[in-house]
Design a protein around this motif. Sequence first.
Motif, PDB file in Angstrom:
ATOM      1  N   SER A 716      -3.785  11.307   6.164  1.00 35.79           N
ATOM      2  CA  SER A 716      -3.377  10.866   4.832  1.00 35.79           C
ATOM      3  C   SER A 716      -3.455  12.032   3.856  1.00 35.79           C
ATOM      4  CB  SER A 716      -4.263   9.711   4.366  1.00 35.79           C
ATOM      5  OG  SER A 716      -5.635  10.044   4.461  1.00 35.79           O
ATOM      6  N   PHE A 717      -2.721  11.918   2.739  1.00 31.61           N
ATOM      7  CA  PHE A 717      -2.748  12.938   1.695  1.00 31.61           C
ATOM      8  C   PHE A 717      -3.906  12.617   0.752  1.00 31.61           C
ATOM      9  CE2 PHE A 717       1.330  13.638   3.480  1.00 31.61           C
ATOM     10  CZ  PHE A 717       1.669  14.945   3.190  1.00 31.61           C
ATOM     11  N   GLU A 718      -4.952  13.444   0.809  1.00 32.31           N
ATOM     12  CA  GLU A 718      -6.224  13.109   0.161  1.00 32.31           C
ATOM     13  C   GLU A 718      -6.191  13.310  -1.356  1.00 32.31           C
ATOM     14  OE1 GLU A 718      -8.305  11.614   1.908  1.00 32.31           O
ATOM     15  OE2 GLU A 718      -7.468  12.066   3.885  1.00 32.31           O
ATOM     16  N   THR A 719      -5.234  14.068  -1.885  1.00 31.79           N
ATOM     17  CA  THR A 719      -5.163  14.269  -3.344  1.00 31.79           C
ATOM     18  C   THR A 719      -4.034  13.457  -3.988  1.00 31.79           C
ATOM     19  OG1 THR A 719      -3.724  16.195  -3.088  1.00 31.79           O
ATOM     20  CG2 THR A 719      -6.093  16.613  -3.150  1.00 31.79           C
ATOM     21  N   MET A 720      -3.247  12.755  -3.195  1.00 35.26           N
ATOM     22  CA  MET A 720      -2.133  11.979  -3.723  1.00 35.26           C
ATOM     23  C   MET A 720      -2.617  10.582  -4.125  1.00 35.26           C
ATOM     24  SD  MET A 720       1.480  10.980  -1.847  1.00 35.26           S
ATOM     25  CE  MET A 720       1.918  12.690  -1.518  1.00 35.26           C
ATOM     26  N   ARG A 721      -2.261  10.165  -5.365  1.00 31.21           N
ATOM     27  CA  ARG A 721      -2.684   8.858  -5.865  1.00 31.21           C
ATOM     28  C   ARG A 721      -1.919   7.734  -5.156  1.00 31.21           C
ATOM     29  NH1 ARG A 721      -5.439  12.825  -8.301  1.00 31.21           N
ATOM     30  NH2 ARG A 721      -6.150  12.407 -10.415  1.00 31.21           N
ATOM     31  N   PHE A 722      -2.583   6.587  -5.023  1.00 32.12           N
ATOM     32  CA  PHE A 722      -1.909   5.411  -4.488  1.00 32.12           C
ATOM     33  C   PHE A 722      -0.725   5.042  -5.378  1.00 32.12           C
ATOM     34  CE2 PHE A 722      -6.202   4.841  -2.681  1.00 32.12           C
ATOM     35  CZ  PHE A 722      -5.861   4.690  -1.337  1.00 32.12           C
ATOM     36  N   ASN A 723       0.423   4.752  -4.746  1.00 29.42           N
ATOM     37  CA  ASN A 723       1.648   4.315  -5.442  1.00 29.42           C
ATOM     38  C   ASN A 723       2.213   5.389  -6.370  1.00 29.42           C
ATOM     39  OD1 ASN A 723       1.320   1.776  -4.215  1.00 29.42           O
ATOM     40  ND2 ASN A 723       0.020   1.082  -5.898  1.00 29.42           N
ATOM     41  N   GLU A 724       1.834   6.661  -6.163  1.00 26.95           N
ATOM     42  CA  GLU A 724       2.338   7.727  -7.032  1.00 26.95           C
ATOM     43  C   GLU A 724       3.749   8.142  -6.656  1.00 26.95           C
ATOM     44  OE1 GLU A 724       1.023  12.200  -8.635  1.00 26.95           O
ATOM     45  OE2 GLU A 724      -0.122  11.209  -7.040  1.00 26.95           O
ATOM     46  N   PHE A 725       4.070   8.151  -5.357  1.00 24.76           N
ATOM     47  CA  PHE A 725       5.378   8.589  -4.885  1.00 24.76           C
ATOM     48  C   PHE A 725       5.942   7.559  -3.897  1.00 24.76           C
ATOM     49  CE2 PHE A 725       2.998  12.458  -5.826  1.00 24.76           C
ATOM     50  CZ  PHE A 725       3.889  13.175  -6.620  1.00 24.76           C
ATOM     51  N   PHE A 726       7.229   7.318  -4.004  1.00 28.58           N
ATOM     52  CA  PHE A 726       7.953   6.527  -3.004  1.00 28.58           C
ATOM     53  C   PHE A 726       9.268   7.242  -2.704  1.00 28.58           C
ATOM     54  CE2 PHE A 726       5.260   3.263  -4.945  1.00 28.58           C
ATOM     55  CZ  PHE A 726       4.728   2.650  -3.817  1.00 28.58           C
ATOM     56  N   SER A 727       9.721   7.086  -1.454  1.00 29.89           N
ATOM     57  CA  SER A 727      10.938   7.788  -1.030  1.00 29.89           C
ATOM     58  C   SER A 727      11.742   6.887  -0.094  1.00 29.89           C
ATOM     59  CB  SER A 727      10.591   9.085  -0.283  1.00 29.89           C
ATOM     60  OG  SER A 727       9.768   9.918  -1.071  1.00 29.89           O
ATOM     61  N   ASP A 728      13.060   7.119  -0.078  1.00 27.52           N
ATOM     62  CA  ASP A 728      13.867   6.468   0.960  1.00 27.52           C
ATOM     63  C   ASP A 728      14.261   7.472   2.055  1.00 27.52           C
ATOM     64  OD1 ASP A 728      15.896   7.927  -0.243  1.00 27.52           O
ATOM     65  OD2 ASP A 728      16.799   6.187  -1.233  1.00 27.52           O
ATOM     66  N   GLU A 729      13.863   8.722   1.871  1.00 32.58           N
ATOM     67  CA  GLU A 729      13.952   9.724   2.931  1.00 32.58           C
ATOM     68  C   GLU A 729      12.848  10.752   2.700  1.00 32.58           C
ATOM     69  OE1 GLU A 729      17.872  11.294   2.705  1.00 32.58           O
ATOM     70  OE2 GLU A 729      17.591  12.229   0.747  1.00 32.58           O
ATOM     71  N   TYR A 730      12.178  11.160   3.766  1.00 31.97           N
ATOM     72  CA  TYR A 730      11.043  12.068   3.594  1.00 31.97           C
ATOM     73  C   TYR A 730      10.789  12.841   4.878  1.00 31.97           C
ATOM     74  CZ  TYR A 730       7.723   9.639   6.606  1.00 31.97           C
ATOM     75  OH  TYR A 730       7.067   9.119   7.705  1.00 31.97           O
ATOM     76  N   ALA A 731      10.030  13.920   4.723  1.00 26.94           N
ATOM     77  CA  ALA A 731       9.523  14.692   5.858  1.00 26.94           C
ATOM     78  C   ALA A 731       8.132  15.175   5.479  1.00 26.94           C
ATOM     79  CB  ALA A 731      10.431  15.878   6.176  1.00 26.94           C
ATOM     80  N   ALA A 732       7.185  15.023   6.391  1.00 23.27           N
ATOM     81  CA  ALA A 732       5.802  15.439   6.135  1.00 23.27           C
ATOM     82  C   ALA A 732       5.290  16.247   7.308  1.00 23.27           C
ATOM     83  CB  ALA A 732       4.905  14.220   5.907  1.00 23.27           C
TER      84      ALA A 732
END
Length: 827
Positions: A716-732
């Motif tokens: 998980s992304f430990e510094t990213m806030r819950f519900n901060e970002f949403f995407s319909d396409e992504y790469a991690a």
Amino acid sequence: MCFLFCIFSNAQNTVSGSVRNENNNKPLAFATVRLSDGKTVIVDVDGKFTIENTKGLDHFSVSYSGFETVSVPLEPGKKFYTVKLREKATEISELIIGGNPAPGIVKKAIEKKYYNDPKRRLASFQFKTYNKLIVTANPDSISGKIDSVFLYEKIGSRLLKLDSSDYKFKKIIQKQHLYQTEKVSEFRFNQKEGLKETIIAARMAGFKQPIYEYISLKLQSFSDYNNRIQLFENKYISPVSDESLKHYNFKILDTVFIGTRKVFMIHFKDKKQSKKAKLEGILYIDKETHAITKSIYRIKSVLDISATTYYTYDKEEDLWFPERQSLKIVKGNKKGDIKILGETIRFSQEDEAENKNPKKKEASDFVYILSESKNSEVEFNVPVQIRHRYVGIEIREEAISRNEHFWVPYRKDSLDVRSIVTYSALDSLVTKERYEQKIQLGRKVINGFFPLGPVDMDLRYLIKYNNYEGFRFGAGGVTNDRFSKFMRLEGYGAYGLKDKAFKYSLGTATRLGKFSNTWIGVSYTDDVQEIASTSFEVDKRKFRLYDPRPLNLTTFFSHQTWKGYVESRLIPKTESVWQLSHSYIDPKFGYFFDVGDKILSSFRITMATASLQWNPFSVYMQTPNGRIETEKGYPKFTFQFSQTLPGVLQNDVDFGKLDFRAEYEKKYLDGQKTSLLFQGGFAYGDAPITHLFSIAPNSLDKDAILQRFNISGKNSFETMRFNEFFSDEYAAFHFKHAFRKIKLFNQIKPIPVLVTRMAWGNMQDKGKHSGANFNTLENGYFESGLEVNNIYKGLGLSGFYRYGYYQLPRFDDNISLKLTFVLDLGF
């Protein structure tokens, strides 16, 4: 009494010794010891040797390239010999022409390996192999005395206790081995399907049903000609690989005869002296064909491993073919106990007899593992059919029920008294202590179940917590083979104390194919789920004892879902789920979705899904109980495609999703590990936010660092806030490198782990989604940090920092401190 006398007599015929340079007293690795009966023994990397039975011998001689040969008479009662060799002024002419001829000989062996390798040279072959593995010790190495343990004080000493552990251990080891397994395998090879092992008989002391994973342990490679050879589950560069001349120094030791053929003895050693686990050994190379006629490998690290492969020459095929193998493991030159076969076993090297201050060893320090294999019924270039070639090892149903008459023709020697007693003693002990039942229970618990008669209780549903449901208590389970091998019933029920709602699921399935483990089933579920969570259907049965990330989740949707599915392993090296589902979705956070002609606050989705996990580099074993991944190979790939079905069962939205995941892991011999994870997804059409991507954020939207303190997730992304970002396409992308343990104290052995994560995302039409405020990830999200795991009892700490385009204005808002927990069950 007669039995003990025989053991004592045999022990007295065993002698050992060391071979050293007379000038500097350094050991001469891999010198040759020739016995008076014509047999030879090769000295190990430390200059040590053992002659197992001196009966009928009157002397032995020791030779080494560049040194004068010494003949040593055997003296009655003498148990240890130190042999010192004097350097010669000149060497035999064959060895000095052109300087060191060894690299040239090895180069020719590499050039001709495609001709000498049975798997490249022969169209097909087949043979049977008998293998016996024992965990034992030499009784003669153990003093067997009852020691007195004293406490020394200012005024003297006083007796605390009498220590009889060595005495008791020697009594046991004189009668039996500590452990023992046997198996008979049929190996088949052809150029199209490759090599496959079928186990036709298996016997494991104490167990009616063997532990199949341990029977399949890969102790030695079949061929020395592979670019990587395998020794006890680890891989090393072969001394005849295409790159071996860059990695090893070669030196010719001698020319000897194997049968009637003259061979070179070539010593090789890793050039990198700094490596923790270096491969060293001897290749015996045929002078005419430059084929390997015998190989000796030695790895000396935490484990001290010696492995030998013997070849036999087939004149008709002009080919050297493996005849037998042996592998011995003792404790190496580093501290630490080793976990093998599910138990912690202590190993030790024997100190040399001339050591003036040897450390006192316990009896169990002399324990070693010995595996020996012998091939028979070898046939070349005959028609060979291989079924289920994608399964590397297959165990026949009747393998565990073979009677004693079946084993006799395959054993090189009949079982000795110690081996016979081992079976009877361990059969009795395992039955009395119920070890087999305990192991079966452990298997269930590791996979998330606790057996209660014909039902396995599912441990995932007992208790959970999140900010929407609060504490969630439940119970669930699935029927096991005691209920039926061809049908299963499953379900769960749960209640959230905060939302005061009851959730449940019921399902049933029927088995269509045993070998492919194919099931067809239906289920109904009424539950809640995190929005925008990436979920692969093939992961649904994977168990995690704890999952800390959902603790702080607040945004869920409820769903009532009917499913019809087929799950199968029919496609080679895969697990797959094919399903059709219909769901009623009700977001629980005031969400509205604009689909053009209407705005939806809840909706129905009818969807077809295909989910597949593909492990092309893993090795699988088919057992009577199912298929097991015996060797995890990387990379691993997961694919999932989902598509709604407009007009079917009142479907309200039209969209599709493609999810992909690739995992890679590399373990190093010194204990370090590198892990890589790439994950991406693409949603097209009118996809609601409930089915988009949030890429696992794990930080609270709080001002102070300590207010955001919680538990780290796995990926998980430990510094990213819950519900901060949403995407319909992504790469991690996730990168982790775990260093070796740092031993500070007995109970404190932290493991530092460097971590870097990054993600990119996009949203085609953010205006369709109302009631949820969020950002997108077009400019890339980055965080890096350090985990210090396993500081104490699995607990550790981590710190991460957020940087790049989405870095927050306040410095400390970008910092995240977390508690980590790594569960180590010792497997």
